[in-house]
Design a protein around this motif. Structure first.
Motif, PDB file in Angstrom:
ATOM      1  N   ALA A 289       0.832  -1.208   0.000  1.00  0.00           N
ATOM      2  CA  ALA A 289       0.000   0.000   0.000  1.00  0.00           C
ATOM      3  C   ALA A 289       0.866   1.258   0.000  1.00  0.00           C
ATOM      4  N   LYS A 290       1.940   1.250   0.798  1.00  0.00           N
ATOM      5  CA  LYS A 290       2.839   2.400   0.824  1.00  0.00           C
ATOM      6  C   LYS A 290       3.550   2.570  -0.520  1.00  0.00           C
ATOM      7  N   ALA A 291       3.981   1.442  -1.089  1.00  0.00           N
ATOM      8  CA  ALA A 291       4.664   1.506  -2.380  1.00  0.00           C
ATOM      9  C   ALA A 291       3.718   2.003  -3.465  1.00  0.00           C
ATOM     10  N   TYR A 292       2.461   1.572  -3.392  1.00  0.00           N
ATOM     11  CA  TYR A 292       1.480   2.016  -4.384  1.00  0.00           C
ATOM     12  C   TYR A 292       1.261   3.525  -4.278  1.00  0.00           C
ATOM     13  N   GLU A 293       1.124   4.021  -3.054  1.00  0.00           N
ATOM     14  CA  GLU A 293       0.911   5.454  -2.867  1.00  0.00           C
ATOM     15  C   GLU A 293       2.113   6.246  -3.372  1.00  0.00           C
ATOM     16  N   ALA A 294       3.326   5.736  -3.111  1.00  0.00           N
ATOM     17  CA  ALA A 294       4.521   6.417  -3.606  1.00  0.00           C
ATOM     18  C   ALA A 294       4.560   6.409  -5.130  1.00  0.00           C
ATOM     19  N   LEU A 295       4.137   5.285  -5.726  1.00  0.00           N
ATOM     20  CA  LEU A 295       4.092   5.197  -7.193  1.00  0.00           C
ATOM     21  C   LEU A 295       3.110   6.207  -7.761  1.00  0.00           C
ATOM     22  N   VAL A 296       1.943   6.307  -7.157  1.00  0.00           N
ATOM     23  CA  VAL A 296       0.930   7.263  -7.627  1.00  0.00           C
ATOM     24  C   VAL A 296       1.477   8.680  -7.570  1.00  0.00           C
ATOM     25  N   GLN A 297       2.083   9.033  -6.453  1.00  0.00           N
ATOM     26  CA  GLN A 297       2.599  10.391  -6.301  1.00  0.00           C
ATOM     27  C   GLN A 297       3.712  10.676  -7.312  1.00  0.00           C
ATOM     28  N   ARG A 298       4.573   9.692  -7.554  1.00  0.00           N
ATOM     29  CA  ARG A 298       5.665   9.895  -8.514  1.00  0.00           C
ATOM     30  C   ARG A 298       5.134  10.087  -9.925  1.00  0.00           C
ATOM     31  N   VAL A 299       4.206   9.223 -10.330  1.00  0.00           N
ATOM     32  CA  VAL A 299       3.664   9.313 -11.679  1.00  0.00           C
ATOM     33  C   VAL A 299       2.860  10.607 -11.849  1.00  0.00           C
ATOM     34  N   TYR A 300       2.093  10.980 -10.828  1.00  0.00           N
ATOM     35  CA  TYR A 300       1.363  12.247 -10.879  1.00  0.00           C
ATOM     36  C   TYR A 300       2.331  13.413 -11.078  1.00  0.00           C
ATOM     37  N   ARG A 301       3.406  13.397 -10.290  1.00  0.00           N
ATOM     38  CA  ARG A 301       4.369  14.496 -10.344  1.00  0.00           C
ATOM     39  C   ARG A 301       5.040  14.573 -11.715  1.00  0.00           C
ATOM     40  N   GLU A 302       5.469  13.416 -12.224  1.00  0.00           N
ATOM     41  CA  GLU A 302       6.153  13.392 -13.516  1.00  0.00           C
ATOM     42  C   GLU A 302       5.225  13.785 -14.661  1.00  0.00           C
ATOM     43  N   ALA A 303       3.921  13.462 -14.510  1.00  0.00           N
ATOM     44  CA  ALA A 303       2.959  13.762 -15.566  1.00  0.00           C
ATOM     45  C   ALA A 303       2.341  15.147 -15.414  1.00  0.00           C
ATOM     46  N   GLY A 304       2.616  15.807 -14.297  1.00  0.00           N
ATOM     47  CA  GLY A 304       2.032  17.126 -14.079  1.00  0.00           C
ATOM     48  C   GLY A 304       0.527  17.087 -13.930  1.00  0.00           C
ATOM     49  N   VAL A 305       0.026  16.110 -13.196  1.00  0.00           N
ATOM     50  CA  VAL A 305      -1.425  15.973 -13.020  1.00  0.00           C
ATOM     51  C   VAL A 305      -1.983  17.129 -12.205  1.00  0.00           C
ATOM     52  N   ARG A 306      -3.071  17.713 -12.684  1.00  0.00           N
ATOM     53  CA  ARG A 306      -3.787  18.770 -11.975  1.00  0.00           C
ATOM     54  C   ARG A 306      -5.285  18.455 -11.998  1.00  0.00           C
ATOM     55  N   PHE A 307      -5.972  18.831 -10.953  1.00  0.00           N
ATOM     56  CA  PHE A 307      -7.418  18.649 -10.888  1.00  0.00           C
ATOM     57  C   PHE A 307      -8.084  20.007 -10.756  1.00  0.00           C
ATOM     58  N   ASP A 308      -9.135  20.206 -11.519  1.00  0.00           N
ATOM     59  CA  ASP A 308      -9.914  21.448 -11.450  1.00  0.00           C
ATOM     60  C   ASP A 308     -11.102  21.198 -10.520  1.00  0.00           C
ATOM     61  N   GLU A 309     -10.946  21.596  -9.259  1.00  0.00           N
ATOM     62  CA  GLU A 309     -11.982  21.332  -8.259  1.00  0.00           C
ATOM     63  C   GLU A 309     -13.305  21.992  -8.628  1.00  0.00           C
ATOM     64  N   LYS A 310     -13.227  23.197  -9.196  1.00  0.00           N
ATOM     65  CA  LYS A 310     -14.455  23.910  -9.573  1.00  0.00           C
ATOM     66  C   LYS A 310     -15.203  23.170 -10.656  1.00  0.00           C
ATOM     67  N   ALA A 311     -14.463  22.690 -11.661  1.00  0.00           N
ATOM     68  CA  ALA A 311     -15.098  21.953 -12.759  1.00  0.00           C
ATOM     69  C   ALA A 311     -15.684  20.639 -12.262  1.00  0.00           C
ATOM     70  N   ILE A 312     -14.987  20.015 -11.319  1.00  0.00           N
ATOM     71  CA  ILE A 312     -15.488  18.749 -10.768  1.00  0.00           C
ATOM     72  C   ILE A 312     -16.795  18.997 -10.023  1.00  0.00           C
ATOM     73  N   ALA A 313     -16.813  20.066  -9.235  1.00  0.00           N
ATOM     74  CA  ALA A 313     -18.017  20.388  -8.449  1.00  0.00           C
ATOM     75  C   ALA A 313     -19.202  20.711  -9.344  1.00  0.00           C
ATOM     76  N   GLU A 314     -18.930  21.258 -10.522  1.00  0.00           N
ATOM     77  CA  GLU A 314     -20.014  21.673 -11.421  1.00  0.00           C
ATOM     78  C   GLU A 314     -20.455  20.589 -12.377  1.00  0.00           C
ATOM     79  N   LEU A 315     -19.868  19.394 -12.274  1.00  0.00           N
ATOM     80  CA  LEU A 315     -20.302  18.302 -13.145  1.00  0.00           C
ATOM     81  C   LEU A 315     -21.780  18.022 -12.950  1.00  0.00           C
ATOM     82  N   LYS A 316     -22.494  17.873 -14.037  1.00  0.00           N
ATOM     83  CA  LYS A 316     -23.938  17.597 -13.973  1.00  0.00           C
ATOM     84  C   LYS A 316     -24.165  16.125 -14.267  1.00  0.00           C
ATOM     85  N   ILE A 317     -24.906  15.475 -13.376  1.00  0.00           N
ATOM     86  CA  ILE A 317     -25.220  14.057 -13.534  1.00  0.00           C
ATOM     87  C   ILE A 317     -26.688  13.947 -13.894  1.00  0.00           C
ATOM     88  N   GLU A 318     -26.958  13.399 -15.051  1.00  0.00           N
ATOM     89  CA  GLU A 318     -28.340  13.302 -15.531  1.00  0.00           C
ATOM     90  C   GLU A 318     -28.951  11.988 -15.083  1.00  0.00           C
TER      91      GLU A 318
END
Length: 318
Positions: A289-318
């Motif tokens: 579990a620790k190794a997986y979390e470290a892998l996620v953080q490394r890949v996120y960092r290398e890929a420059g992952v960003r999340f738009d919290e405002k856009a996520i909050a405004e998602l409309k579910i029909e």
């Protein structure tokens, strides 16, 4: 065909279907899809549209099968069934590619998920094997957590409660006298297994316990002290024999109690040999579990992952 032969042939068919999804390869006339990347050369045992199933690859795959499957495959008919299963899977898969079904959104989602799983397994597998918990680490964890692995002594009691709470001295004295009368009645009929429950139903002022004839579930000394007070816990654990009515009224901050011991459970401490495999699995899972979390953080960092919290909050579910 005998029943035994039919069973063996069924096993072969199942293996063939699984293998067909797992390694069907050959020379393909089309290079349009991913399956073309799995082509291989050599004498073939089956062909269609330029695709071929190399005999060497079939032999290699069959060599990994259990002994009962190998025995069943001694029959030429069984081997043909196996090859037919592999070929059928390959044919259907390539026909699907020819029609462009590899671009189907549902398939692409499943492909994406499976590819992600494969990536994670490959990235973590080697490190996890190299860092498997050693015997010394497992034993150290056992010693450090022995108390949590065991179970303290527990007792099961029944009570008749005469609650006083914040009553004044005179009112508390009245409650004590009522409790002493209840104790006398319980002691007189101590041999009657139903008497104490009847007393709890008619006299106990703890309405929740009254509904269960005054009986409480098994609890440790600490649990009883927290629920009913340390004085009552001490009295309950002082009684040693199930069926014993504590021969005195127990006074607590909440009031007065008549107490009967219904049962005891001895403390339990597991032996290291009984739990070492479970500990090893737990430590391995925690490390993964620790190794997986470290892998996620490394890949996120290398890929420059960003999340738009405002856009996520405004998602409309029909």
């Amino acid at each position: 065909m005998t029943p035994k032969a039919r069973i063996a042939l069924s096993a072969v068919i199942l293996v063939a279907l699984g293998a067909g999804a797992g390694f069907a390869t050959g020379r393909a006339s089309s290079r349009r899809g991913l399956l073309a990347s799995r082509d291989a050369a050599g004498p073939a045992v089956a062909e269609f549209r330029g695709w071929s199933l190399p005999a060497a690859m079939v032999a290699k795959e069959l060599s990994t099968q259990p002994a009962r499957v190998k025995e069943a495959l001694r029959s030429p008919a069984a081997r043909k069934t196996y090859v037919e299963g592999v070929t059928r899977t390959a044919l259907f898969a390539r026909e699907a590619e020819r029609r462009g079904l590899q671009l189907d959104p549902d398939f692409l989602r499943r492909y994406e998920e499976e590819l992600a799983k494969t990536f994670i397994e490959r990235e973590l597998e080697a490190a996890q094997r190299q860092g498997a918990p050693t015997d010394e680490e497992v034993h150290r964890w056992f010693e450090e957590n022995a108390a949590a692995l065991g179970r303290p002594e527990r007792a099961r009691i029944a009570t008749v409660a005469y609650l006083a709470g914040d009553a004044d001295a005179a009112a508390r004295a009245d409650k004590r006298r009522a409790a002493e009368r209840g104790l006398a009645a319980a002691l007189r009929r101590a041999a009657d297994p139903y008497a104490f429950g009847g007393l709890a139903r008619t006299e106990s002022e703890d309405l929740q316990a009254r509904a269960t004839n005054g009986e409480l579930p098994f609890a440790t000394r600490e649990e009883l002290a927290q629920r009913l007070g340390p004085e009552l816990a001490e009295a309950a654990f002082a009684a040693r024999e199930a069926g014993t009515v504590v021969p005195r009224v127990v006074e607590t901050q909440r009031g007065f109690y008549v107490v009967k011991l219904l049962g005891r459970e001895a403390a339990y401490a597991p032996a290291f040999e009984d739990v070492k495999d479970a500990i090893r699995s737990r430590l391995a899972a925690e490390r993964r579990a620790k190794a997986y979390e470290a892998l996620v953080q490394r890949v996120y960092r290398e890929a420059g992952v960003r999340f738009d919290e405002k856009a996520i909050a405004e998602l409309k579910i029909e």
